[in-house]
Each structure stands twice: as structure tokens, then as C-alpha cells.
Motif scaffolding. Structure first.
Motif, PDB file in Angstrom:
ATOM      1  N   GLU A 184     118.503 -33.775  72.486  1.00 19.33           N
ATOM      2  CA  GLU A 184     117.289 -33.199  71.906  1.00 19.33           C
ATOM      3  C   GLU A 184     116.174 -34.213  72.089  1.00 19.33           C
ATOM      4  O   GLU A 184     116.230 -35.327  71.548  1.00 19.33           O
ATOM      5  CB  GLU A 184     117.490 -32.893  70.414  1.00 19.33           C
ATOM      6  CG  GLU A 184     116.224 -32.457  69.689  1.00 19.33           C
ATOM      7  CD  GLU A 184     115.528 -31.292  70.380  1.00 19.33           C
ATOM      8  OE1 GLU A 184     114.328 -31.449  70.697  1.00 19.33           O
ATOM      9  OE2 GLU A 184     116.183 -30.253  70.627  1.00 19.33           O
TER      10      GLU A 184
ATOM     11  N   ASN B  71     114.417 -32.224  63.803  1.00 25.83           N
ATOM     12  CA  ASN B  71     114.403 -31.499  65.081  1.00 25.83           C
ATOM     13  C   ASN B  71     115.811 -31.339  65.649  1.00 25.83           C
ATOM     14  O   ASN B  71     116.150 -30.311  66.238  1.00 25.83           O
ATOM     15  CB  ASN B  71     113.517 -32.243  66.083  1.00 25.83           C
ATOM     16  CG  ASN B  71     112.038 -32.126  65.757  1.00 25.83           C
ATOM     17  OD1 ASN B  71     111.563 -31.063  65.383  1.00 25.83           O
ATOM     18  ND2 ASN B  71     111.309 -33.220  65.890  1.00 25.83           N
TER      19      ASN B  71
ATOM     20  N   ARG C  82     117.757 -27.704  66.181  1.00 20.19           N
ATOM     21  CA  ARG C  82     118.320 -27.327  67.485  1.00 20.19           C
ATOM     22  C   ARG C  82     119.813 -27.035  67.373  1.00 20.19           C
ATOM     23  O   ARG C  82     120.315 -26.039  67.911  1.00 20.19           O
ATOM     24  CB  ARG C  82     118.068 -28.466  68.478  1.00 20.19           C
ATOM     25  CG  ARG C  82     118.729 -28.314  69.842  1.00 20.19           C
ATOM     26  CD  ARG C  82     118.030 -27.280  70.696  1.00 20.19           C
ATOM     27  NE  ARG C  82     118.629 -27.189  72.014  1.00 20.19           N
ATOM     28  CZ  ARG C  82     118.307 -27.980  73.049  1.00 20.19           C
ATOM     29  NH1 ARG C  82     117.390 -28.936  72.888  1.00 20.19           N
ATOM     30  NH2 ARG C  82     118.871 -27.825  74.216  1.00 20.19           N
TER      31      ARG C  82
ATOM     32  N   ASP D 262     121.942 -23.554  68.186  1.00 18.20           N
ATOM     33  CA  ASP D 262     122.775 -23.494  69.382  1.00 18.20           C
ATOM     34  C   ASP D 262     124.269 -23.428  69.108  1.00 18.20           C
ATOM     35  O   ASP D 262     125.018 -22.798  69.864  1.00 18.20           O
ATOM     36  CB  ASP D 262     122.497 -24.707  70.279  1.00 18.20           C
ATOM     37  CG  ASP D 262     121.094 -24.673  70.879  1.00 18.20           C
ATOM     38  OD1 ASP D 262     120.435 -23.627  70.751  1.00 18.20           O
ATOM     39  OD2 ASP D 262     120.683 -25.693  71.466  1.00 18.20           O
TER      40      ASP D 262
END
Length: 334
Positions: A73, A80, A84, A88
Motif C-alpha cells: 500500500e 490507509n 485497503r 481486499d
């Protein structure tokens, strides 16, 4: 009582819950191997994802050698990474732990068991030990008290980065934070949804020698405090704008009462600027109150929508497995 952490549990059955560990890392080459190995030993069959957040010290290579799946990332910040990963990674149970080896990763099996046996949607590993800096410990207690008071649910360690979460909690979590304030957002989300959760004490130790902490006390503390204010405005608008309205009204009355008393005696308003200021403050107070009422109605609708989204996601049955009906619907949706 929870199961012993020294026993290796058997591999999960094919129809059993899929467990994923998410390990955010920024230059943790000295510790990530130990974390990955301890996690895989504590929960055999669990998939460990190490997220490389702009590492420059070989963290990714060390994690791969230890048996983890490495993903990257580029946006800097733990928030963050979590945002993510939650988007995912597809699993039934999610374990979130830092890659600095300060949390006791060998207790992962106990935390997972606690989630499944509850069943709960969140298990928080509350930190015990002497590795706390004095300033961090005092700040954590202050934030715990503040958040518990504002959102109506006591918490002992809202800043813990060691958590086990259910699928429906993760997939209904908006994850707007960018950095270390992600734990605050997770805690407040659980409080707002009033999901079943429990806190389990876990060991907390110093970082390995030569490893450098990424925490910046003043910077990160101020960001957390700012986020608490933003979440209060967002999730408790009546309280937020009501307090502002109360302060404005109090100042307006304090300034305006002498003007009204003087007008009652003399029939004139000699202090016109003060009278205008007092009137303006009372108008602003009324506007703040109306804003709070309107936003509180919107907040109620938004919270109901979030709750319905949470309930639409599959829950684990009494054996910790996803129900056959929910699994069938999820497979068809793919």
C-alpha cells in the motif's frame, strides 16, 4: 475460560471459518518474522497478510520467508493500510495486529476463540505490562474516558492495535482514517452500532532493540483528539451543536440582559452595538440548535442504513461456521 495458548489447534475444516491476519508494516524487518511465525503457530491454517507500507529495510522479503502473503500500500499511514486490507481481503474472521512485535502474537488463538465462542463482532486485546511510556499511558486513559463519556460505552484500551473482528463488522466499517487514529474510528464504530464485543488482556512489551517507533506523541495525539471531535460532530450532532448553542445563548444573555434592564428603566437603548451583538449571538444560538436537530435526524437515518447493511452480511453460527444459507448466497453473488 478461553483455550490454552500452548496447544496447537487442528487445521480448520474445509467448511470452517476462514481466518485472516492483517499486519501493517513500515520498516519492521527486525520483528516481522517473529510476528508472522507466532501468528501461524497460534492459529494453524490462518492466512497472514503483511502489508508493506513503503518499507525500505527488507520487511517484505523477511515476511515472505516467514510464510506471509505480502501486499503493498503506497499511501502512507496505518489507516490507509487497514482501509485497503479490509476492502481486499475476504475472510470470516479478521485479526489486526502491528508488525513491531510489541503485542503477544501467541495469544491470537485465544482472541479468535473468544470471538467465535461469544459470538462477538469485536475482541480488543487490552494492553498489560510496563512497556507503556508515561505520557502514552496518561493520554490513553484520557481518551478512554473522553470517548466513553461521549459515546456512552466504557472502554479500557481504545487505542489498542490488537483486535479480532467479524466479517460483518469489517465490511460495514467505512474506514476513513489515514494514520494511527484508525483504532479510535474502529472503537467508535462499534459503539455506534452497539455490536457485541469484549476486551481480553494481552501482554505488551518493548520493541526489539534497534527498532524505531513510528508514533509521534504530540502529532498523533492531536490527530486522535481532532478525530474524536469530528466523530462527535458526525455521530452526536445534537450534543455537538447543542453545546455550541448553549454557549452562544449564555454569552448573548450575559450581554443582552443589562441592555434590556436599562431599556425597561429609561425607554432608550444607549448601547446599540452591544444590543446588536447580543441579538446576533441569540440568532446564531438558534441556528446551531436547528442545525443539530436536522443533522440528528439525518444521523438517525444513516445509522439505520448502516445497521441494515451490517445485518445483511452473514453471521457465524454457534460452531463458528458461516451458515449454509449465507454461504450459498455469497457464492452465488460472486
Amino acid at each position: 475460560m478461553f483455550s490454552s495458548t500452548t496447544e496447537l489447534r487442528p487445521l480448520p475444516e474445509p467448511g470452517g471459518p476462514r481466518i485472516a491476519a492483517i499486519v501493517p508494516c513500515h520498516n519492521e524487518a527486525l520483528s516481522v518474522t517473529s510476528v508472522v511465525r507466532d501468528l501461524r503457530k497460534a492459529v494453524p491454517g490462518m492466512t497472514v497478510y503483511v502489508y508493506d507500507n513503503n518499507c525500505t529495510d527488507g520487511t517484505a522479503e523477511m515476511a515472505e520467508r516467514a510464510g506471509a502473503i505480502v501486499r503493498r500500500e503506497r499511501l502512507k499511514g496505518k489507516g490507509n493500510v487497514v482501509r485497503r486490507a479490509f476492502a481486499d481481503v475476504d475472510a470470516d474472521v479478521y485479526l489486526l495486529i502491528d508488525g513491531d512485535d510489541t503485542y503477544d502474537a501467541s495469544r491470537a488463538g485465544e482472541l479468535v476463540d473468544a470471538l467465535l465462542e461469544g459470538p462477538y463482532d469485536q475482541v480488543i486485546g487490552t494492553r498489560t505490562g510496563t512497556a507503556y511510556r508515561r505520557g502514552h499511558a496518561a493520554g490513553n486513559r484520557m481518551f478512554n474516558l473522553l470517548v466513553g463519556s461521549l459515546f456512552g460505552m466504557p472502554v479500557r484500551d481504545m487505542l489498542s492495535g490488537y483486535r479480532v473482528l467479524s466479517r460483518r463488522f469489517v465490511k460495514s466499517f467505512p474506514a476513513a482514517s489515514r494514520e494511527f487514529e484508525i483504532e479510535t474510528e474502529l472503537t467508535v464504530h462499534a459503539m455506534n452500532l452497539r455490536v457485541p464485543q469484549v476486551e481480553v488482556p494481552v501482554g505488551f512489551k518493548e520493541r526489539p532493540e534497534g527498532s524505531e517507533s513510528k508514533l509521534r506523541t504530540v502529532h498523533d495525539g492531536s490527530r486522535i483528539l481532532w478525530l474524536i471531535g469530528e466523530l462527535t460532530r458526525h455521530e452526536r450532532p445534537m450534543l455537538y451543536f447543542g453545546l455550541i448553542s448553549l454557549v452562544l445563548a449564555a454569552v448573548g444573555l450575559l450581554l443582552g440582559f443589562p441592555v434590556i434592564a436599562e431599556f425597561a428603566e429609561t425607554g432608550v437603548v444607549p448601547r446599540l452595538p452591544t444590543a446588536i451583538l447580543a441579538s446576533s449571538l441569540m440568532i446564531l444560538a438558534l441556528l446551531m440548535l436547528v442545525s443539530g436537530l436536522v443533522l440528528d435526524g439525518l444521523r438517525r437515518s444513516r445509522r439505520e442504513a448502516t445497521r441494515l447493511a451490517y445485518l445483511a452480511l452473514p453471521a457465524l453460527d454457534d460452531d463458528g461456521d458461516e451458515s449454509d444459507e449465507h454461504r450459498h448466497h455469497r457464492v452465488r453473488a460472486r
